[in-house]
Design a protein around this motif. Structure first.
Motif, PDB file in Angstrom:
ATOM      1  N   ASN A 100      25.319  27.683 104.245  1.00  0.00           N
ATOM      2  CA  ASN A 100      26.394  26.861 103.670  1.00  0.00           C
ATOM      3  C   ASN A 100      26.118  25.370 103.812  1.00  0.00           C
ATOM      4  OD1 ASN A 100      28.264  29.303 105.284  1.00  0.00           O
ATOM      5  ND2 ASN A 100      28.256  29.147 103.051  1.00  0.00           N
ATOM      6  N   VAL A 101      24.957  24.993 104.342  1.00  0.00           N
ATOM      7  CA  VAL A 101      24.678  23.586 104.677  1.00  0.00           C
ATOM      8  C   VAL A 101      23.524  23.035 103.841  1.00  0.00           C
ATOM      9  CG1 VAL A 101      24.061  21.971 106.515  1.00  0.00           C
ATOM     10  CG2 VAL A 101      25.451  23.992 107.042  1.00  0.00           C
ATOM     11  N   LEU A 102      23.788  21.928 103.177  1.00  0.00           N
ATOM     12  CA  LEU A 102      22.741  21.156 102.505  1.00  0.00           C
ATOM     13  C   LEU A 102      22.729  19.764 103.119  1.00  0.00           C
ATOM     14  CD1 LEU A 102      20.663  20.625 100.215  1.00  0.00           C
ATOM     15  CD2 LEU A 102      22.597  19.959  98.762  1.00  0.00           C
ATOM     16  N   ILE A 103      21.594  19.339 103.660  1.00  0.00           N
ATOM     17  CA  ILE A 103      21.481  17.985 104.207  1.00  0.00           C
ATOM     18  C   ILE A 103      21.317  17.003 103.052  1.00  0.00           C
ATOM     19  CG2 ILE A 103      20.228  16.483 105.798  1.00  0.00           C
ATOM     20  CD1 ILE A 103      21.561  18.892 107.113  1.00  0.00           C
ATOM     21  N   THR A 104      22.058  15.913 103.094  1.00  0.00           N
ATOM     22  CA  THR A 104      21.996  14.882 102.052  1.00  0.00           C
ATOM     23  C   THR A 104      21.662  13.541 102.686  1.00  0.00           C
ATOM     24  OG1 THR A 104      24.354  14.318 102.230  1.00  0.00           O
ATOM     25  CG2 THR A 104      23.751  16.111 100.722  1.00  0.00           C
ATOM     26  N   ARG A 105      21.439  12.580 101.834  1.00  0.00           N
ATOM     27  CA  ARG A 105      21.212  11.208 102.328  1.00  0.00           C
ATOM     28  C   ARG A 105      22.535  10.435 102.269  1.00  0.00           C
ATOM     29  NH1 ARG A 105      15.771   9.736 103.020  1.00  0.00           N
ATOM     30  NH2 ARG A 105      14.269  11.061 101.951  1.00  0.00           N
ATOM     31  N   GLY A 106      23.525  10.933 102.992  1.00  0.00           N
ATOM     32  CA  GLY A 106      24.820  10.279 103.039  1.00  0.00           C
ATOM     33  C   GLY A 106      25.832  10.948 102.130  1.00  0.00           C
ATOM     34  N   SER A 107      27.100  10.539 102.279  1.00  0.00           N
ATOM     35  CA  SER A 107      28.194  11.148 101.525  1.00  0.00           C
ATOM     36  C   SER A 107      28.060  10.925 100.026  1.00  0.00           C
ATOM     37  CB  SER A 107      29.534  10.579 102.011  1.00  0.00           C
ATOM     38  OG  SER A 107      29.774  10.923 103.352  1.00  0.00           O
ATOM     39  N   GLN A 108      27.553   9.768  99.631  1.00  0.00           N
ATOM     40  CA  GLN A 108      27.489   9.471  98.203  1.00  0.00           C
ATOM     41  C   GLN A 108      26.606  10.476  97.460  1.00  0.00           C
ATOM     42  OE1 GLN A 108      29.310   7.409  96.421  1.00  0.00           O
ATOM     43  NE2 GLN A 108      28.269   8.110  94.573  1.00  0.00           N
ATOM     44  N   MET A 109      25.517  10.918  98.077  1.00  0.00           N
ATOM     45  CA  MET A 109      24.693  11.933  97.432  1.00  0.00           C
ATOM     46  C   MET A 109      25.483  13.226  97.268  1.00  0.00           C
ATOM     47  SD  MET A 109      21.058  13.721  98.544  1.00  0.00           S
ATOM     48  CE  MET A 109      19.942  12.469  97.933  1.00  0.00           C
TER      49      MET A 109
END
Length: 497
Positions: A192-201
């Motif tokens: 259920n987890v996708l790492i992003t480069r911050g909330s905006q992504m």
């Protein structure tokens, strides 16, 4: 014979090899037609003597020019400028300004009028009214640096230097599962987890998957400007609903659902952006029930969950979601420092799988070493210790800022003391405008910024967010002082009239 001796200049302090300096200068002479096609270049010994360099330098230069296709070598005749090089056509503007390659473009491209241009903050004498950011000076940079070095010193570090998973580093995903389940009351697994480069992504990925042209997304009548811009860039339609002291109006959302198909609702449930109010428990449950009934997604942007001064954090909507309607977005950027682009998108496995494929188009993967560093930073308890430390400091700054604002400028600014977050939702006396205020404030090195972003719906509420967390005590006193001077000049100018 071309005067190479006076045309070629060597920088012997430069790290670039002499033969490359020479070849680059000869290429420039060919490009501007100083050396025309078919021109014979001097022999290597002759040119070496003229330029006072070793003959091997000239040989290496000619080999480089030959390799790149700028010259040709004819046996027993010599080296010549290639005869078939096309003339570089330069744009000539008669009666117009010169063409500046550093800023002018020689082709057409599509510009975006929706996405706002970010202001440049390079004047240290200015005080910028930010909308609520952390103080970078409090960043535990030594702890993070030590952890990063420890990660890099491990024997298996080379396993993380090639291409990795588009979902983000597995270790960080595992750590986030445990951390978010414990602190946010979630019930998730790594899938259920996708790492992003911050909330905006996370917001962008969600908008790409949920919205197409003319699809409807519900937002507050005051809302986070970057989210609005992201949805509009997807050509979606924004339906705005009232925000009061209890957050988004779920009654208004229900009325919308009865009239038309809603694809998504965007909500900053913990501290509504920009007003800082908290979505009450009754509306949280009602919004989840509406999402199930009308089959729409809830994009929950939990941008500052960790900062609460009057009570324990309220669990997010995602912790109560049993039907897979919530896309939960967060990051450590606000908590630690914006420079560390580590965020997460939490949703059903099906949605995460699709989001990860889309993420691969714009960002093949994250920074595995930085992600491992923050996995260790979280698991060791360093993140929680940092949060407890800055919470005390930010609360003191909130209390000081609000006291000074009320005691010294209470006739001009109206506000409620925020229960959390890093900014105060501040209303300017209706007798004045932020437009005029902003203009006068520049006189006192006070930068208000784009105050219009807080009223995209044209409500005329005359409010903006003023961040307090990034300013220490002395800076808060100075900020209040410049606000006072600005108000004083505005009052004096009105009296003079």
């Amino acid at each position: 014979m071309f005067p190479f001796k006076t045309s070629i200049q060597f920088d012997r302090q430069c790290n670039q090899a002499l033969y490359l300096q020479l070849s680059n200068q000869i290429i420039q002479l060919i490009k501007n037609q100083t050396l025309a096609p078919h021109t014979k270049l001097p022999g290597s010994r002759t040119l070496a003597e003229q330029l006072n360099v070793h003959r091997k330098t000239i040989v290496a230069c000619y080999d480089e020019l030959l390799l790149q296709g700028w010259v040709e070598s004819i046996p027993k005749k010599g080296t010549f400028v290639h005869p078939n090089l096309p003339v570089l056509q330069e744009q000539k503007l008669e009666g117009c300004k010169a063409f500046d390659l550093k800023k002018d473009t020689g082709f057409s491209f599509y510009k975006n009028s929706i996405l706002p241009e970010k202001p440049k903050k390079n004047n240290k004498s200015l005080i910028y009214l930010n909308d609520g950011v952390s103080d970078g000076r409090l960043t535990p940079i030594d702890e993070i640096a030590r952890t990063y070095r420890r990660v890099c010193s491990k024997k298996n570090v080379f396993d993380h230097l090639s291409y990795g998973s588009v979902y983000g580093n597995d270790t960080l995903r595992d750590v986030l599962v445990e951390y978010l389940n414990t602190t946010r009351g979630l019930h998730i697994t790594k899938e259920n987890v996708l790492i992003t480069r911050g909330s905006q992504m996370g917001i962008w990925l969600s908008s790409q998957l949920l919205l197409q042209k003319d699809d409807i997304v519900v937002v507050g009548n005051t809302n986070y400007g970057a989210a609005d811009a992201t949805f509009l860039n997807q050509h979606a339609k924004l339906e705005r609903v009232m925000v009061d002291e209890h957050g988004l109006s779920t009654r208004a959302i229900e009325n919308l659902c009865k009239r038309q198909q809603i694809k998504a609702v965007y909500v900053t449930s913990h501290h509504h952006h920009p007003t800082t109010v908290t979505l009450c428990a009754e509306r949280r449950m009602r919004l989840l029930n509406l999402a199930k009934q009308y089959n729409f997604a809830i994009i929950e942007d939990d941008y500052d969950y960790d900062f609460n001064y009057n009570h324990a954090p309220i669990l997010p909507l995602a912790s109560h979601d049993t039907n897979g309607n919530v896309v939960y977005i967060g990051s450590v950027c606000k908590t630690v420092a914006p420079v560390f682009r580590i965020g997460y998108l939490i949703a059903s496995k099906e949605f995460v799988d699709e989001a990860s494929k889309l993420r691969g188009y714009v960002d093949r993967q994250g920074d595995a070493l930085l992600e491992l560093t923050f996995a260790d930073f979280i698991k060791s308890g360093d993140l929680d210790r940092h949060i407890r430390k800055v919470m005390k400091i930010y609360k003191q700054r909130r209390d000081l800022f609000c006291k000074l604002l009320k005691d010294q400028l209470g006739d001009f600014f109206e506000f409620e003391i925020p229960k959390g977050g890093m900014a105060v939702w501040t209303k300017l006396n209706p007798m004045y405008s932020w437009d005029h205020f902003s203009e006068v404030a520049r006189t006192y090195n006070l930068k208000i910024g784009d105050w219009k972003q807080y009223d995209s719906a044209n409500l005329g509420h005359n409010c903006i967010r003023i961040g307090f967390a990034a300013h220490n005590e002395a800076e808060i006193f100075e900020l209040i002082n410049r606000l006072k001077k600005t108000i004083g000049e505005i009052k004096n100018s009105e009296t003079a009239r």
